[in-house]
Each structure stands twice: as C-alpha cells, then as structure tokens.
Design a protein around this motif. Structure first.
Motif: not given
Length: 514
Positions: A251-278
């Motif tokens: 079980r993995t918790n990714i810290c401060h998703l927006h801090s590490t993904n900068l202007h790609d944050t919304l794409t990163a959020a979609e990627m995490v959401a897709s992984a959760r759905e899978l």
C-alpha cells in the motif's frame, strides 16, 4: 434484580448520562463513513465515544455545540512539526488530533517514541522508519550516530554522497536492516524521501517496497524526479511508484502530489486515479498551498540555472530563506547560501496562487474528493536559526516556518468549502479525517478507531464554527494560529475550549504498527 433490569430498560438514557465524562450537545454531527449529518449529541467515557443521541446528554463536562460542526478529529499524514511541541500545539489549533510523520520518518524509531512520550504531545503522534536516515547512517562515515532529530538530518546535506550515489550491495543490506529494526520497534511503515536522492537506483527501491509488503504496513513516498520536462520528468517518477505499488502489492501513499508534479499535477492525478481503478493500492495527499519547503542544498536546487528554470518552470527568485526571512536574488546568491549553510530550510513557490493558471491547478487537485489533505508542516526556528522547542508558548511572533505548519486545515475549509463551495462539508471532512485514516485500514488496528465519529471509536473530535474557521498564517508571519476551532478533544480530553488551548494538558498518545 428484576427491578434493576426494569430500570435499565426504562431509563437507559438517564443511566448512561450519569456515567458520561463529556457530552458534546446539539452540534451538527458529521461522520463521513456512515453518512450521518444531523444535529446530535455525543457522549464520551474515557477516550471512547459511547453514545450518539438525538437528545442532549448530561455529563461531568458539557459542551454546547449549537451552530457548530462536530467532526472526527483531523488526521495529518504529513507532519514534520510533530517532532516539536510548540509547532504541534499550533496544529491542534488548526483542528488536528493526530499528527503523523510519514514522508520522511525518523530513526531510531524506538528512541523517538520514547523521547516524544516522555515530553508529551498535544495530539496523537507516530512516524515511519526513515529510508533517508538509514541511507545517511550507512553511507556517511563523517556523520555522528543517527539521532531522531531534524538537526541531525539537516546536517547530512553537507555530505551529499547519500543523495547522489547508488548504494553498494553491502550498504543496501545495512539500510534494509535499519528499516526492519524500525518496523520491529513500531514504525507506521517506511518513509521514502526519494525526491531528495536522485542517485538511488530502481533495484534499491524495489527491495524497499518488498520489505514494506512483507511487513504489511503502508509506505509513504516523496517520489523521485522533480521536473516538468523529459527525460527524468516527474511523470516518469510517478510511473515508477505506481509500478512498485502494483508489482509488490505494498500500500503506497504518494506525498504532496502537486508539489512534485508541478504544472503536470492534473495529469498526475488522472494517472493515480486510473491506477486505483485498476486495483493498485495507492493513495495520495495535497496541501492547499503552492509553496514547498526543503533544505537549501537539496538536489533540485543544485541544478544549474537554465536546467532549473526549464525543469521547474520557475527561477531562483522564487526561493525564500526561512530563518533569514528574505527571498533569493539570483543563482549566485543561492550558491553562496548553499555553501554557508547547506541544511537551512527554504520556501520554494512552485505554483503562484495569484496567477490564474496556477491557481486553477491548485484549486482542482485539492478539490478531488478522494485525495487527502495533509500539511507537510515543518518545525519553527528563530531568525538566528535556533529551533523553537520544549515548553515555549506561544510560538514567538518572529519564529519562521511555512504557513502550512499552522494553517493547512483551516485554509482548506475556508477556501474550498465556505468561500468557493467546491466541496460540501461532509466531503471536506472526509478528506481531513476518514480518508487519511483509511490508509491504515486492515494494517494498523489503532488507526481504524480514528477518523470516524461513531459509538466505539476513539474520542478524537474537532468542533469548529463553519462561519469563522480561517487560517491566519502567512509567509511573512507563519506562526499565526488558525481561528474557528472552538473545541478539540484528544482521547476524550478537552484540549481546546472556547478557542483556547490548555497548555497544561498533553493528551496525545503514541500510535504504532502493533
């Protein structure tokens, strides 16, 4: 005997009321797990919720919560400031009842728990076993024996080999041994701050994730890479974390998703959401600010000017020295500060809330109902660099930190719920209580009693005024306490009453993995 049984049937409310230690009456009680959202009264005996009633209850201590929201105590998964009592009290005034140091963690864990229990805390507390501490202790001979303090960690930035080099086979075994020792001593998982260690190899991280899976506790990570351009982009680093979670089952918790993904944050959020759905067991958290904090000699700040500007999308004048209370002027200025004091903390503004496009990124990612809110709070220091520790209270006005340390939860509720109405109160409360607690479901039994406002759960309760709750901390004055938390109960003890914290009380308890 029959007469007593009849009394129990006829007068249960009266009997239970006589036994209650605390009653929180007539508030809007919100429990995200059951969906309860109604005016109720909550009865408490010791550190346990024993009754939720449609009628007012009698107790040794009665709190009138009319017009207030009664919520499960807020849980902060990302609190570096839990290591110091003054900063911990500021978090309590922000509504936090449980503060956990999961991202970085500490070592030795047993020593840290013993020292923290001896000093006492306003909130419940816990930590992960620190992978970075283990790397430093293993790879840097110049460092003194490992200590569970921020000062020890900051001093290691004078010896960067632990951040730049791949570990040898022998070093890796030593690192894993230290982590296992921490888990055996009660650590809430492993904290993997790989964002500060660009030299780490994938084989080492695979072994760390496997160790976590074998111990059946969560892993929290500041993901590697810090860049909005390829190669070695943040999204590449995110894919590595998702792969590690998927292949090991940890079980993995990714810290401060927006801090590490900068202007790609919304794409990163979609990627995490897709992984959760899978079916990948992964979660994440954010804070409602666009400002990061780190030691000034962190690898990302050692990049040459053009590379830094290209990868981060900002310039060095977006960096502020925390203790010295000034912004960096240019690259020459930051190099001078890195040489003189490589461990000093800085603030880096990576999303400008005054810029419409940046503000929209922050607004959207913070509003996602499945993402937890966490502060990434840091301890306070005076302008001369002296830590604010021990019984110091209130925190001095000139003490420096990041405004997240005092205002995260109040700002989130003020802006995302009351002002912008992007979330309703039950959704927002889930993000600060139930969702953080669920990180530990099935893994850490004591956390399954938190983040819920139900009979049988721990009496960690945040009572706040929805019309007034607000942050006051700013970059210039980060020690300003939030307002609007009228009552705070930690393990059944009324720590905050009428908005005032009782500094004679330290009701927090240690939270361990067993």
């Amino acid at each position: 005997m029959k007469f007593l049984s009849a009394l129990l049937v006829l007068f249960p409310t009266l009997l239970s009321a006589q036994q209650l230690d605390v009653a929180v009456n007539n508030g809007r009680v919100i429990d995200p797990e059951t969906g309860l959202d109604a005016v109720r009264s909550v009865g408490i005996v010791g550190n346990e919720i024993t009754e939720i009633s449609e009628e007012p209850l009698d107790a040794a201590t009665v709190i009138d919560a009319t017009g207030l929201i009664v919520a499960p105590g807020f849980i902060d998964l990302h609190s570096h400031s839990v290591i110091d009592l003054p900063a911990n009290r500021l978090q309590a005034l922000d509504g936090v009842t449980t503060a956990l140091e999961l991202e970085s963690g500490v070592l030795p864990i047993g020593q840290w728990y013993d020292a923290t229990e001896a000093e006492g805390r306003a909130t419940n507390f816990g930590a992960t076993a620190s992978w970075t501490f283990a790397r430093i202790a293993t790879m840097i001979d110049e460092m003194p024996p490992v200590e569970p303090t921020a000062t020890w960690y900051q001093s290691a930035f004078a010896y960067p080999r632990w951040t730049t080099d791949v570990s040898t086979d022998e070093e890796l075994e030593d690192v894993l041994s230290l982590l296992q020792q921490g888990l055996d001593e009660g650590a809430l998982g492993i904290g993997v701050n790989s964002g500060y260690v660009p030299g780490v190899g994938g084989k080492e991280l695979q072994r760390v994730w496997e160790t976590e899976a074998e111990n059946n506790v969560p892993i929290s990570t500041h993901m590697r890479n810090w860049s909005q351009v390829d190669p070695l982009s943040s999204l590449e680093g995110l894919n590595m974390v998702l792969g590690l979670a998927a292949t090991t089952g940890a079980r993995t918790n990714i810290c401060h998703l927006h801090s590490t993904n900068l202007h790609d944050t919304l794409t990163a959020a979609e990627m995490v959401a897709s992984a959760r759905e899978l079916g990948v067991d992964v979660t994440t958290e954010v804070y409602p600010y666009g400002i990061a904090t780190m030691p000034i000699a962190s690898a990302v700040l050692l990049q040459e000017g053009d590379e830094f500007r290209n990868r981060m999308g900002i310039d060095f004048d977006s960096v502020r020295l925390v203790a010295k209370q000034r912004w960096i002027e240019d690259e020459a200025d930051i190099r001078k500060e890195q040489e003189e004091d490589p461990g000093q903390f800085i603030i880096m503004q990576y999303l400008d809330e005054k810029k419409a496009s940046d503000a929209e990124i922050l607004k959207q990612v913070t509003a996602k109902p499945w993402i937890a809110i966490a502060s990434d709070s840091i301890p306070y220091t005076l302008p001369d660099g002296t830590p604010v520790m021990g019984s110091t209270w209130p925190v001095p006005e000139n003490a420096q930190s990041n405004p997240r340390s005092a205002g995260t939860f109040a700002k989130f509720l003020r802006v995302w719920v009351r002002e912008d109405q992007l979330l309703d109160w039950p959704q927002a409360i889930a993000k600060v209580s139930l969702i953080p607690a669920q990180l530990f479901d099935g893994l850490v039994p004591s956390m399954e009693r938190k983040g819920r406002l139900q009979v049988g759960m721990d009496a960690d309760i945040t009572v706040f005024d929805p019309d007034t709750i607000s942050d006051r901390a700013t970059i210039d004055k980060p020690a300003e306490a939030s307002v609007g938390v009228e009552y705070l109960l930690v393990n059944g003890t009324v720590l905050i009453s009428d908005g005032e914290i009782d500094t004679e009380l330290l009701p927090g308890k240690a939270i361990k993995n067993k």
